[in-house]
Design a protein around this motif. Structure first.
Motif, mmCIF file in Angstrom:
data_model
loop_
_atom_site.group_PDB
_atom_site.id
_atom_site.type_symbol
_atom_site.label_atom_id
_atom_site.label_comp_id
_atom_site.label_asym_id
_atom_site.label_seq_id
_atom_site.Cartn_x
_atom_site.Cartn_y
_atom_site.Cartn_z
ATOM 1 N N GLY A 52 0.815 -1.202 0.000
ATOM 2 C CA GLY A 52 0.000 0.000 0.000
ATOM 3 C C GLY A 52 0.854 1.260 0.000
ATOM 4 O O GLY A 52 0.556 2.230 -0.704
ATOM 5 N N VAL A 53 1.937 1.239 0.769
ATOM 6 C CA VAL A 53 2.839 2.389 0.820
ATOM 7 C C VAL A 53 3.527 2.584 -0.525
ATOM 8 O O VAL A 53 3.653 3.722 -1.016
ATOM 9 C CB VAL A 53 3.886 2.216 1.942
ATOM 10 N N ASP A 54 3.958 1.484 -1.137
ATOM 11 C CA ASP A 54 4.612 1.580 -2.444
ATOM 12 C C ASP A 54 3.657 2.152 -3.491
ATOM 13 O O ASP A 54 4.047 2.996 -4.312
ATOM 14 C CB ASP A 54 5.102 0.203 -2.897
ATOM 15 N N THR A 55 2.422 1.679 -3.467
ATOM 16 C CA THR A 55 1.423 2.179 -4.411
ATOM 17 C C THR A 55 1.141 3.655 -4.162
ATOM 18 O O THR A 55 1.012 4.450 -5.104
ATOM 19 C CB THR A 55 0.116 1.373 -4.298
ATOM 20 N N LEU A 56 1.062 4.012 -2.901
ATOM 21 C CA LEU A 56 0.798 5.406 -2.544
ATOM 22 C C LEU A 56 1.913 6.320 -3.038
ATOM 23 O O LEU A 56 1.659 7.368 -3.649
ATOM 24 C CB LEU A 56 0.640 5.538 -1.032
ATOM 25 N N LEU A 93 4.420 8.523 6.369
ATOM 26 C CA LEU A 93 4.755 9.908 6.017
ATOM 27 C C LEU A 93 6.245 10.057 5.720
ATOM 28 O O LEU A 93 6.640 10.771 4.792
ATOM 29 C CB LEU A 93 4.350 10.848 7.149
ATOM 30 N N ALA A 94 7.079 9.381 6.519
ATOM 31 C CA ALA A 94 8.524 9.454 6.306
ATOM 32 C C ALA A 94 8.918 8.824 4.977
ATOM 33 O O ALA A 94 9.775 9.364 4.246
ATOM 34 C CB ALA A 94 9.252 8.765 7.458
ATOM 35 N N GLN A 95 8.296 7.686 4.645
ATOM 36 C CA GLN A 95 8.612 7.025 3.376
ATOM 37 C C GLN A 95 8.157 7.854 2.185
ATOM 38 O O GLN A 95 8.855 7.940 1.169
ATOM 39 C CB GLN A 95 7.959 5.641 3.338
ATOM 40 N N VAL A 96 6.989 8.473 2.300
ATOM 41 C CA VAL A 96 6.496 9.333 1.226
ATOM 42 C C VAL A 96 7.457 10.503 1.015
ATOM 43 O O VAL A 96 7.819 10.846 -0.114
ATOM 44 C CB VAL A 96 5.075 9.842 1.544
ATOM 45 N N VAL A 102 7.762 14.981 -0.946
ATOM 46 C CA VAL A 102 6.534 15.638 -0.491
ATOM 47 C C VAL A 102 6.319 15.357 0.996
ATOM 48 O O VAL A 102 6.307 14.201 1.420
ATOM 49 C CB VAL A 102 5.301 15.144 -1.276
ATOM 50 N N ARG A 103 6.133 16.425 1.748
ATOM 51 C CA ARG A 103 5.795 16.278 3.159
ATOM 52 C C ARG A 103 4.303 16.554 3.307
ATOM 53 O O ARG A 103 3.857 17.697 3.188
ATOM 54 C CB ARG A 103 6.617 17.238 4.021
ATOM 55 N N LEU A 104 3.553 15.496 3.512
ATOM 56 C CA LEU A 104 2.100 15.616 3.606
ATOM 57 C C LEU A 104 1.700 16.288 4.913
ATOM 58 O O LEU A 104 2.185 15.928 5.982
ATOM 59 C CB LEU A 104 1.449 14.230 3.528
ATOM 60 N N ASP A 105 0.826 17.262 4.804
ATOM 61 C CA ASP A 105 0.241 17.900 5.978
ATOM 62 C C ASP A 105 -0.970 17.074 6.377
ATOM 63 O O ASP A 105 -1.960 17.012 5.636
ATOM 64 C CB ASP A 105 -0.169 19.330 5.630
#
Length: 310
Positions: A52-56, A93-96, A102-105
């Motif tokens: 899921g993280v990879d897809t995201l 969030l760290a992986q993204v 991109v740092r997601l808020d």
């Protein structure tokens, strides 16, 4: 300036590109979306798994490339309930950030409700008086009420259509026992907070945002999206109450054949309808109007409010 809003929601990752200037209406220039349904991908521990993280991250990277192609100057990136409530949110969030830059808020439920309310207030204007706002997402239900741009009361409940479908409606079509249990659960959750809103008095206008409400209004006879943003679209409680048992008797494939219902949203439309019906009933709402603007527009408007004047 050209802004991009990257919304990592419970159902989709949606990039909205707009041409925006302080004091002017944001003009949509491009839309790029991918359905991930993160709310349904949480494992037994409530975490988003490696796939899921990879897809995201791959989906976010695609959105960033689309933003670059469209000449976006700045991307406002945020995530809502699916990421917010994941057991491994910090890791996700760290992986993204590491893989995409991109740092997601991560918005709180209260912030979601308030920003969506801001968008609705700007769309309908001051003349509509006290607004009651309902918004059903994939992971949560937002309710807000107020006379100004900042609501007097805002609440977020874990009653999103995707979340409820995954957790409580495994059958296709659903088992009547499961359906009854979900109905009881939804109504009990909403009933707990109704008094927090009714003490402010009845609203002058009730509005709803989100894909769920738009699809429910469409199958109940509202105008097609192709007819434009400025066509009034409404949903009555009577029409919704007639549709709930019909949706319950259908498979997801059959719901996808209804006007305005996408294949990706068809399975969770019933849960969304039960939430909408309960909210309208418990708040005493006979009829509401669909608002074209929602959370993404609220994020844009708030950003524009804080830009320095030329």
């Amino acid at each position: 300036m050209r802004l991009g809003v990257l919304d990592v929601g419970s159902n989709t990752v949606h990039l909205l590109v707009v041409d925006a200037h302080p004091g002017a209406r944001p003009l949509p220039a491009h839309s790029h979306k991918a359905e991930l349904r993160l709310a349904e991908l949480l494992d037994g521990d409530g975490a988003i798994g490696p796939e899921g993280v990879d897809t995201l991250t791959a989906t976010i990277q695609d959105a960033l490339e689309a933003a670059e192609d469209k000449g976006v100057e700045d991307v406002l990136a945020f995530a809502t309930s699916a990421v917010r409530e994941a057991a491994n949110a910090d890791s996700v969030l760290a992986q993204v950030a590491d893989k995409t830059g991109v740092r997601l808020d991560v918005l709180t439920g209260d912030e979601e409700a308030r920003l969506t309310f801001l968008a609705a207030r700007r769309w309908f204007g001051w003349s509509r008086g006290r607004l009651l706002l309902l918004d059903i997402g994939g992971g949560s239900l937002e309710i807000a009420y107020g006379l100004d741009e900042e609501p007097d009361k805002a609440v977020s409940l874990p009653l999103g259509a995707g979340r409820l479908t995954s957790a409580m409606l495994p059958g296709d079509p659903p088992d009547p026992v499961d359906l009854r249990a979900l109905r009881r659960h939804v109504r009990a959750q909403i009933a707990r907070i109704v008094g927090e809103f009714t003490r402010f008095g009845p609203p002058d206008h009730v509005v709803a945002t989100s894909k769920t409400f738009k699809q429910l209004a469409r199958i109940a006879g509202a105008a097609r999206s192709a007819e434009g943003l400025y066509v009034e679209r409404r949903l009555s409680r009577n029409a919704l109450e007639e549709w709930v048992p019909r949706l319950a008797a259908m498979t997801a494939e059959e719901r996808a054949e209804l006007p305005g219902v996408s294949e990706g949203r068809a399975r969770q439309l019933l849960a969304g309808a039960l939430v909408a019906e309960a909210a309208m009933d418990l708040f005493g709402v006979e009829d509401l109007e669909i608002c074209p603007w929602a959370l993404r527009e609220g994020v844009i408007l708030r950003r524009l409010d804080h830009l320095p004047e030329d």
